[in-house]
Design an enzyme around this catalytic site. Structure first.
Site, PDB file in Angstrom:
ATOM      1  N   TRP A 325       0.842  -1.207   0.000  1.00 50.02           N
ATOM      2  CA  TRP A 325       0.000   0.000   0.000  1.00 50.02           C
ATOM      3  C   TRP A 325       0.871   1.250   0.000  1.00 50.02           C
ATOM      4  O   TRP A 325       0.556   2.241  -0.650  1.00 50.02           O
ATOM      5  CB  TRP A 325      -0.898   0.004   1.246  1.00 50.02           C
ATOM      6  CG  TRP A 325      -1.744   1.245   1.356  1.00 50.02           C
ATOM      7  CD1 TRP A 325      -2.988   1.435   0.841  1.00 50.02           C
ATOM      8  CD2 TRP A 325      -1.396   2.473   2.018  1.00 50.02           C
ATOM      9  NE1 TRP A 325      -3.445   2.695   1.120  1.00 50.02           N
ATOM     10  CE2 TRP A 325      -2.483   3.361   1.844  1.00 50.02           C
ATOM     11  CE3 TRP A 325      -0.294   2.906   2.729  1.00 50.02           C
ATOM     12  CZ2 TRP A 325      -2.481   4.657   2.362  1.00 50.02           C
ATOM     13  CZ3 TRP A 325      -0.286   4.195   3.237  1.00 50.02           C
ATOM     14  CH2 TRP A 325      -1.376   5.058   3.056  1.00 50.02           C
ATOM     15  N   HIS A 326       2.007   1.179   0.721  1.00 51.53           N
ATOM     16  CA  HIS A 326       2.855   2.365   0.822  1.00 51.53           C
ATOM     17  C   HIS A 326       3.484   2.751  -0.503  1.00 51.53           C
ATOM     18  O   HIS A 326       3.782   3.923  -0.726  1.00 51.53           O
ATOM     19  CB  HIS A 326       3.952   2.161   1.879  1.00 51.53           C
ATOM     20  CG  HIS A 326       3.454   2.379   3.263  1.00 51.53           C
ATOM     21  ND1 HIS A 326       2.918   1.376   4.023  1.00 51.53           N
ATOM     22  CD2 HIS A 326       3.378   3.495   4.019  1.00 51.53           C
ATOM     23  CE1 HIS A 326       2.546   1.861   5.195  1.00 51.53           C
ATOM     24  NE2 HIS A 326       2.806   3.149   5.219  1.00 51.53           N
ATOM     25  N   GLY A 327       3.720   1.799  -1.371  1.00 52.80           N
ATOM     26  CA  GLY A 327       4.302   2.185  -2.647  1.00 52.80           C
ATOM     27  C   GLY A 327       4.643   0.993  -3.492  1.00 52.80           C
ATOM     28  O   GLY A 327       4.866  -0.105  -2.984  1.00 52.80           O
TER      29      GLY A 327
END
Lengths: 479, 317
Positions: A325-327
């Site tokens: 989700w963060h990247g």
């Protein structure tokens, strides 16, 4: 549009005055219009994606309600909403990442293999509003709430400008009822909102953006620095990330409160945690509670026959998703995986650690637990910040082989401005010392109004005197 | 009423604390200078070549040529060489001077009575967003307070307002330093050549990676405003791109020059691109990546004077 920009100041002033002069029952229209302008400010084309998310999520929820006695059809509408929302997220955020992986794997087997890399420009805030929309669809599906019938209210729920770019990720049960309530002007809300905003602004431009200069320098030139400097830079990054993201949260909560809305809190002094489990209860709380409710719990429930291994499996999958989700980068995937592994370790050793705690001096046990947790957090943040996986591993290797290089550390401090660097460190120390007192006092409003005003005035003077002005994006904008 | 009382109390508290803070930072010394200089990057000390040259420059003087621009200007154009060719010249270039700040210098210091020809040295680096180094230097050191406050007010960075406050508080203080290489008439001379490492890099044809320069639209707008201001003041102006070293990042040069051309062509303002100058050699005529040494300045200035004479911009003396 950055909260700490002149553009935002003018935008906010115009919105606030318009909101104030509009009859209470129609104020949502001003906020919706403002949210769309805010979101489309840099790239209006992304409003189409936002509109698609709003319309699909809104209509599928109404259909789920309509077919509540036909589970197959109801599930079909849930899947369609999740599919469209995740589809948009995957296309814009992960397609390039996946095509790169396929390309790399392909070259292992066939030298001539190549596929086109598909990196699209990431619409800002997409991970936040997509999760918020999916959470709403699941709430309706599980019968936790009725679908919102008012399209305007629903559009405001998804696009509310203080939170759309970097959260906190809103929950339908907490946000939609607030949208339905009339929002009269309140002096208390205005005071609270401004104090919270100023506190966030202080953290952003006096602390985070100042630290960014040093962290950027080191992380862009890892081979040039010894382990001692890399430890220092990682420590500074931890505080930069915390100050930056919690600053955005404070400003978002402050702005929302001025318009009468209460957003979820996102941070609860995470660096005092004495375990990784506790850390995730204090860090990015709106994301971790979202993952707990919509990923971890359903997985654990569906595999309950596996007993404790269901928990292990759910933790691993949840944190794999958390990392992703963060990247769309392998560094974030590794960040998620090592967090998951640490939580699995804590879960599996809970009883043994409990015994150890009972047999150890509480001060020693707590200090040791805090130290281990903090060091683990720092090392995991290397993956969060490093540009590539190779950079991250090189950095960690140097951290453990040349950590004793004090001469290198001194040279870095001199190169970073000498006394100016030490002054920045003094400001950081000041922030560490006042963080809990200021944050708690402003949040609980447990002092008289004039004391709170003086506190905000002191922060403004610090911003004026020691601010690092210039447009440095919030770190979480990239997600 | 309560809201007005709160606002007034806050504004009053902020004003008192701000001036108290500035006073303390001005009064408490660090290495003989006010401690405010250690609190932020780009807070320039009072003094140096900018302080001296603007006090040396006479607004009522009669200069044939005035030069403006960044360090490439004040290190690249020697008024003494122009003097020896018969032209009374002064160099108003300052450290990292952005084109926007050049506008305010032209506005407050120059007109057709004190300057026959204005040479503005253009350089892509002077067209970027970051103007703090230049603004801070000018706000602190310009002798004309109106010009200093104009620069401060237009910089859109609170740090220049802090420097303006500091200027007000240190009005009667002497300058804290002077520059040894300042030669007078606004010029700073360096006789050195490249460092050993740079010489080695040059002879091994090794390029240094530069941070990509991003041209700021506001600077382009001020470039156009300068052309209009010079026309309004009946001030003759030419733009010059002075020689660059082997290490210069040439990738944006043409697009940058193309950005400036329409305005110059429309208003008939001459532009001389000396970025590639055959007789200049990086190893012998530069003292660092960006700046000519005195030998390089001699070659370049002679070539420029010859060109300006050929084009009848300078009359024979």
């Amino acid at each position: 549009m950055l909260f700490n920009s002149l553009d935002f100041f003018l935008f906010f002033s115009a919105v606030f005055i318009s909101w104030l002069v509009t009859p209470v029952n129609f104020r949502w229209i001003i906020l919706l219009g403002a949210s769309l302008v805010f979101y489309g400010w840099e790239k209006p084309v992304y409003l189409f994606l936002l509109a698609l998310t709003i319309l699909i999520t809104y209509s599928s929820a109404i259909k789920m309600e309509e077919f509540k006695k036909a589970p197959v059809k109801k599930r079909l509408f849930l899947y369609s909403a999740v599919f469209v929302n995740l589809g948009i997220l995957i296309i814009f955020k992960y397609l390039g990442f996946f095509t790169d992986i396929i390309s790399q794997l392909g070259t292992l087997f066939s030298k001539g293999f190549s596929i086109q890399s598909l990196h699209l420009l990431l619409p800002i805030g997409i991970s936040f509003y997509t999760f918020q929309s999916i959470g709403y669809s699941l709430d309706v599906y599980y019968g936790l709430r009725k679908p919102e019938k008012h399209l305007g209210y629903f559009a405001l729920f998804v696009s509310f400008f203080p939170q759309i770019l970097s959260g906190p990720i809103g929950r339908s049960n907490e946000m939609l009822p607030q949208i339905h309530q009339p929002k009269p002007f309140s002096l208390n809300n205005l005071g609270y909102g401004l104090q919270r905003f100023v506190w966030g602004l202080f953290k952003k431009i006096v602390i985070a953006d100042r630290l960014d200069i040093y962290v950027n320098d080191v992380y862009s030139n890892i081979p040039d620095y010894p382990g001692s400097v890399l430890w220092l830079a990682t420590l500074l990054f931890a505080f930069q990330l915390y100050a930056d993201f919690s600053a955005y949260t404070d400003m978002a909560i402050g702005v929302a409160r001025i318009f009468g809305f209460t957003l979820l809190e996102n941070f609860d002094f995470p660096f005092i945690s004495k375990s990784v489990t506790e850390f995730w209860r204090r860090w990015h709380m709106s994301l971790s509670s979202w993952l707990r409710d919509y990923v971890y719990t359903p997985i654990q429930f569906s595999k309950k026959k596996w007993k404790k291994w269901a928990t292990v499996y759910a933790i691993f999958l949840t944190f794999f998703i958390c990392g992703l989700w963060h990247g769309a980068k392998m560094t974030f995937v590794i960040f998620g995986i090592i967090q998951g592994l640490a939580l699995m370790y804590e879960m599996l050793t809970r009883e043994k650690r409990q015994q150890w705690r009972e047999n150890t001096n509480p001060y020693i046990y707590n200090s040791y637990s805090w130290l281990i947790t903090f060091m683990f957090t720092l090392i995991s943040f290397v993956f969060f910040r490093a540009n590539t996986t190779a950079d991250a591993f090189l950095l960690i290797q140097k951290q453990f082989t040349t950590f004793y290089d004090i001469a290198g550390l001194k040279a870095f401090m001199v190169h970073s401005g000498g006394i100016k660097f030490l002054f920045s460190m003094a400001l950081l120390m000041l922030f560490v010392l006042i963080d809990r007192y200021f944050a708690t006092t402003i949040q609980t409003q447990n002092k008289k109004a004039y004391v709170l005003n003086v506190m905000a005035s002191v922060l403004i003077v610090f911003i004026l005197l020691f601010g690092t002005f210039g447009k440095v994006d919030f770190i979480y904008f990239q997600f | 009423m309560a809201i007005i009382r709160h606002i007034l109390l806050s504004v009053f508290t902020i004003a008192v604390l701000y001036f108290l803070g500035m006073f303390v930072l001005k009064t408490v010394p660090y290495s003989g200078k006010p401690a405010i200089y250690i609190t932020n990057n780009y807070y320039n000390w009072k003094g140096g070549d900018t302080y001296e040259k603007y006090r040396e420059f006479s607004k009522t003087g009669d200069y044939d040529i005035v030069v403006a621009g960044s360090s490439r200007a004040y290190r690249g154009y020697s008024p003494f060489l122009f003097d020896s060719a018969g032209y009374n010249c002064f160099n108003l270039g300052t450290s990292a001077q952005s084109i926007k700040n050049t506008y305010f210098i032209v506005k407050h210091y120059l007109d057709s009575a004190n300057c026959q020809l204005l040479i503005i040295d253009v350089f892509a680096g002077a067209f970027t967003k970051n103007q703090l180094e230049s603004s801070s230097d000018l706000v602190e050191n310009l002798n004309d307070p109106a010009a200093a406050y104009d620069v401060a007010m237009h910089n859109k960075d609170i740090r220049t307002l802090n420097i303006a406050t500091l200027r007000f508080l240190t009005e009667n203080d002497k300058p804290y330093f002077s520059k040894k290489d300042y030669s007078g008439k606004g010029y700073s001379e360096k006789g050195d050549s490249l460092s050993v490492k740079q010489q080695t890099d040059f002879f091994n044809r090794k390029k240094v990676t530069h941070k990509k320069i991003e041209i700021d639209e506001e600077q382009i707008r001020y470039f156009n405003k300068i052309v209009d201001l010079c026309m309004e003041k009946k001030l003759r102006v030419v733009f010059v791109y002075s020689p660059v070293s082997y290490f210069y990042d040439y990738s944006i040069h043409h697009s940058f020059v193309d950005m400036l051309k329409p305005s110059m062509e429309m208003k008939n303002v001459p532009f001389y691109d000396f970025s590639i100058c055959d007789s200049i050699n990086t190893a012998y005529h530069f003292y660092d990546e960006s700046h000519l040494n005195s030998a390089g300045v001699k070659i370049f200035n002679r070539a420029l004077v010859t060109k300006l004479k050929q084009d009848k911009i300078l009359s024979d003396k």
